[in-house]
Design an enzyme around this catalytic site. Structure first.
Site, PDB file in Angstrom:
ATOM      1  N   ASN A  53      32.479  41.355  35.284  1.00  0.00           N
ATOM      2  CA  ASN A  53      33.511  39.800  35.186  1.00  0.00           C
ATOM      3  C   ASN A  53      33.936  39.539  36.954  1.00  0.00           C
ATOM      4  O   ASN A  53      33.718  40.425  37.512  1.00  0.00           O
ATOM      5  CB  ASN A  53      34.463  41.148  34.051  1.00  0.00           C
ATOM      6  CG  ASN A  53      34.338  42.443  34.197  1.00  0.00           C
ATOM      7  OD1 ASN A  53      34.997  43.196  35.429  1.00  0.00           O
ATOM      8  ND2 ASN A  53      33.710  43.439  33.599  1.00  0.00           N
ATOM      9  N   THR A  68      35.396  38.906  26.934  1.00  0.00           N
ATOM     10  CA  THR A  68      35.157  39.949  26.609  1.00  0.00           C
ATOM     11  C   THR A  68      33.296  39.548  26.394  1.00  0.00           C
ATOM     12  O   THR A  68      33.367  38.664  25.244  1.00  0.00           O
ATOM     13  CB  THR A  68      36.001  40.974  26.397  1.00  0.00           C
ATOM     14  OG1 THR A  68      34.821  42.429  26.041  1.00  0.00           O
ATOM     15  CG2 THR A  68      35.995  40.740  24.215  1.00  0.00           C
ATOM     16  N   THR A  97      38.300  40.474  29.054  1.00  0.00           N
ATOM     17  CA  THR A  97      37.547  41.834  29.602  1.00  0.00           C
ATOM     18  C   THR A  97      38.693  43.147  29.961  1.00  0.00           C
ATOM     19  O   THR A  97      39.843  43.182  30.036  1.00  0.00           O
ATOM     20  CB  THR A  97      36.590  41.942  30.865  1.00  0.00           C
ATOM     21  OG1 THR A  97      36.229  43.111  30.968  1.00  0.00           O
ATOM     22  CG2 THR A  97      37.188  41.082  32.191  1.00  0.00           C
ATOM     23  N   GLU A  99      38.464  44.807  31.497  1.00  0.00           N
ATOM     24  CA  GLU A  99      37.780  45.717  32.832  1.00  0.00           C
ATOM     25  C   GLU A  99      38.891  44.988  33.402  1.00  0.00           C
ATOM     26  O   GLU A  99      39.096  45.290  34.722  1.00  0.00           O
ATOM     27  CB  GLU A  99      36.783  45.902  33.463  1.00  0.00           C
ATOM     28  CG  GLU A  99      35.943  46.809  32.739  1.00  0.00           C
ATOM     29  CD  GLU A  99      34.393  47.257  33.407  1.00  0.00           C
ATOM     30  OE1 GLU A  99      33.934  46.158  33.486  1.00  0.00           O
ATOM     31  OE2 GLU A  99      33.859  47.971  32.299  1.00  0.00           O
ATOM     32  N   HIS A 118      33.065  41.824  39.825  1.00  0.00           N
ATOM     33  CA  HIS A 118      32.738  43.802  39.617  1.00  0.00           C
ATOM     34  C   HIS A 118      31.300  43.429  38.558  1.00  0.00           C
ATOM     35  O   HIS A 118      31.056  42.278  37.643  1.00  0.00           O
ATOM     36  CB  HIS A 118      33.831  44.026  38.320  1.00  0.00           C
ATOM     37  CG  HIS A 118      32.909  45.006  37.317  1.00  0.00           C
ATOM     38  ND1 HIS A 118      32.088  46.368  37.871  1.00  0.00           N
ATOM     39  CD2 HIS A 118      32.099  45.410  35.818  1.00  0.00           C
ATOM     40  CE1 HIS A 118      31.411  47.265  36.876  1.00  0.00           C
ATOM     41  NE2 HIS A 118      31.769  46.302  36.394  1.00  0.00           N
ATOM     42  N   HIS A 120      26.691  44.742  38.153  1.00  0.00           N
ATOM     43  CA  HIS A 120      25.846  45.983  37.773  1.00  0.00           C
ATOM     44  C   HIS A 120      24.218  46.106  38.579  1.00  0.00           C
ATOM     45  O   HIS A 120      23.308  45.833  37.966  1.00  0.00           O
ATOM     46  CB  HIS A 120      25.940  47.315  36.680  1.00  0.00           C
ATOM     47  CG  HIS A 120      26.707  46.493  35.828  1.00  0.00           C
ATOM     48  ND1 HIS A 120      26.616  46.329  34.392  1.00  0.00           N
ATOM     49  CD2 HIS A 120      28.128  47.372  36.084  1.00  0.00           C
ATOM     50  CE1 HIS A 120      27.822  46.574  34.062  1.00  0.00           C
ATOM     51  NE2 HIS A 120      28.995  47.096  34.937  1.00  0.00           N
TER      52      HIS A 120
END
Ligand SMILES: [Zn+2]
Length: 248
Positions: A53, A68, A97, A99, A118, A120
């Site tokens: 996000n 989201t 989201t 988060e 953010h 991954h």
């Protein structure tokens, strides 16, 4: 750092209704930047499924953020939500989201943070699986833009404990590994926060390759790290080692 132009423009946004702020020219430009950063994250394979996000501050009271359950490749301007600093959605059709609270804690704790990413990314997230940050002092550019990355303890995503897990680190670290999860970066713009994700992930990858060469790694000399810290101080970049060069 706030420019003179921003200093005069910000009160105008504060005087606007949320609907007017959501449709002002600055919001449109920031939405376009969020969409561009989302595409970069997806193209670099830093976000899978609906993961990751992005948020950006708009004036003093508002935040634009990704919704989201959407791939960061497919964002359109109408998908971007307008929130206040408490996470209440003020404009936009899609739910934000969960988060976002992680982003909001960073904004409330550090006024220099104007954008948060953010994601991954695989090599950095591999380190996050071990709960450790990559060793420092091996690549000059990494030292300049990031330096020591922090490691926040694991918490369940979307919870208040998760959002607050980064609080001890956001003053001195622009890049934080989230144990067993991913990473979060803050900067003055979303573009620059995404750069930090690229720099961290490439550094982690290169470090793992270097470890396979079979030769000892050659660290940058300590006095040269001091020169890098002086440069970071001039650039306004955070670094947990900055006390080394500050007046006692
Ligand atoms: Zn995540």
């Amino acid at each position: 750092m706030q420019t003179a132009e921003e200093a005069t423009r910000a009160p105008e946004i504060e005087a606007m209704t949320p609907a007017a702020a959501a449709h002002c020219a600055e919001a449109a430009a920031l939405r376009a930047e969020i969409i561009n950063v989302g595409r970069k994250l997806w193209e670099r394979r830093y976000v899978d499924g609906n993961g990751g996000n992005i948020s950006v501050r708009l004036g003093a009271n508002y935040v634009l953020c990704t919704p989201t359950m959407m791939s960061k490749r497919d964002l359109e301007p109408d998908d971007i939500c307008l929130s206040d600093l408490d996470g209440n959605i003020l404009a936009g059709d899609r739910p934000r989201t969960s988060e976002l609270f992680l982003h909001l804690e960073i904004y409330k704790a550090n006024s220099r943070a104007r954008a948060v990413v953010h994601c991954h990314p695989p090599y950095a997230t591999a380190f996050a699986m071990t709960g450790t940050a990559p060793p420092i002092g091996l690549i000059s550019e990494y030292e300049i833009f990031i330096g020591p990355a922090a490691v926040a303890p694991y918490q369940t995503p979307g919870t208040r404990a998760f959002a607050e897990s980064v609080l001890p680190f956001v003053e001195d670290h622009n890049t934080i590994l989230l144990t067993n999860h991913g990473i979060v970066c803050w900067a003055d713009t979303a573009t620059h926060a995404e750069w930090l994700a690229e720099i961290l992930d490439t550094y982690c990858k290169t470090y793992l390759i270097a470890r396979q060469i079979g030769q000892p790694l050659k660290p940058i000399a300590d006095d040269k790290i001091g020169e890098i810290l002086a440069l970071k101080q001039r650039l306004g970049f955070p670094d947990a080692r900055m006390h080394r060069i500050k007046e006692p």
